[in-house]
Motif scaffolding. Structure first.
Motif: not given
Lengths: 238, 238
Positions: A163-176
């Motif tokens: 989802g991050l790579k597709a630009g659908l979601i954004a986050f700094a830390d996947a764990g969080e």
DNA sequence: TTAGTACCGTACCGTACGTTACGGCGGGTC
DNA sequence: GACCCGCCGTAACGTACGGTACGGTACTAA
């Protein structure tokens, strides 16, 4: 003290394949573990070596030969149950918002289904109780933890990364991000179940909860129609 | 069976005030409960009637006279600990967004502090373990539940209602909103602690977590600079 | 002084359970 | 058939623990 080799001490007696942390139990041993599992889940049964032997129609001597001691039996039982929960892989294909939502919802629903099941509640209770003492079954808690939240995170992280790579979601830390999703999905359900609260979620409830958790998660981490949103992804300290 | 009146059966022996569900323990009994609490928290100690008597320098006979049986002692201990956690009322005044954020953050921080404390972990472990059997100490789980998530909800709901009335947040069901806040605050912390995961949050971590949870909660339920948002408050079915 | 009360310390009892030991049985192998 | 091996069923042992009983002690009140 124990001179016979158990299924956890070194190479197994039979030529079973070794995966990770021990040999595969034989069919007979699997039947024993299933019986132990049934006893753990049954609320009006007590799990003793004698009760397991009786339920599985085997001798206590065999129990000790196969599993070493009570803790070994418990550990093997938990691992045996954990081994059959694996799966639900994510099917490949184009990853758009539709598929992200579907993956998250399916994930949350699967997780809630497992979590609210009698087996999961009983095993978590067992592990929590065993984690109290000092020297006792220190493994159980780690095993359940490994096959619970940790496994969930391991399985969800690729979805989040997609989802991050597709630009659908954004986050700094996947764990969080995963931990927030965890909180939105589980909420107070698990602790209430563990503490004995009657609370059964019908499949429709689970679907609704999964949908709500996914909606909320995307409201926090989604990059749909609101590009600027410094509130969630800004804490990039860890 | 027990013919002597305990502090839970009817009116207490001494003229102690009755609040809610039993008489107040005497000072001597409070010392016993503190000793029991210390034993519960100590990871390398086992909680037995004998160990409590030894630690509190009292006789087992007195334990049974005062608390009836083992379950009564455990129940009294949990209630004794619960009685000292109460508090943290919300100070009155004008309720603007600033004060809502402050209340939520303080709330989340307090909750995380209690939750990650040794005492809370030990008591929850005890209650979870006791909730396993069929006829056993069925009360403990309910007591901990009542003084845990339920108490948290009872204390937080007024804050949410104030925020609702002040037009700062919007929700259809305060209970559902609270459960989302619960999930955002606790996430996987409690279950990991219960399962024995080493994990201590420094005060700075707790502050950061409380801030993050509050931010996320307001992102879901806040009505600040985004009036239209059908995603969170629309599910008014329950 | 005597009786009564509340309590401590400890010995004791019954039971549950983990663990070990032993007798017997069936199914292979030489 | 003789032998061995793995296993079942059960008895037995040691310990831990919940619960009870009893003697001894300090304090109070008549």
């Amino acid at each position: 003290m124990v001179l016979s080799e158990t299924i956890f001490a070194g190479e197994g007696v039979s030529g079973a394949p070794v995966d990770g942390a021990g040999a595969e139990p034989t069919l007979r041993q699997q039947a024993v573990l299933d019986a132990a599992l049934a006893l753990i889940v049954d609320p009006k049964a007590t799990l003793t070596m004698s009760s397991v032997a009786r339920a599985a129609s085997c001798s206590k001597e065999s129990l000790y030969k196969w599993f070493g001691d009570r803790d070994g039996l418990l550990t093997a039982t938990v691992q045996w149950q954990a081994a059959r929960v694996r799966g639900v892989p994510l099917s490949g294909g184009a990853f758009d918002r539709e598929r992200l939502v579907e993956s998250l919802e399916r994930f949350a629903a699967d997780w809630l289904t497992v979590l609210t099941g009698d087996t999961s509640v009983a095993l978590n209770r067992l592990a929590v109780g065993e984690a109290a003492g000092a020297g006792g079954g220190r493994n159980l808690g780690r095993i359940v933890l490994e096959n619970g939240p940790v496994a969930m995170g391991r399985r969800l992280t690729p979805v989040l990364e997609l989802g991050l790579k597709a630009g659908l979601i954004a986050f700094a830390d996947a764990g969080e991000a995963f931990r927030d999703f965890f909180g939105l999905v589980v909420r107070d359900v698990q602790i209430r179940l563990l503490l004995g609260d009657r609370l059964q979620l019908a499949p429709s409830d689970i679907r609704a909860d999964a949908s709500r958790a996914t909606r909320h998660f995307l409201a926090l981490y989604g990059v749909d129609e609101r590009p600027e949103r410094p509130s969630n992804a800004s804490k990039g300290k860890e």
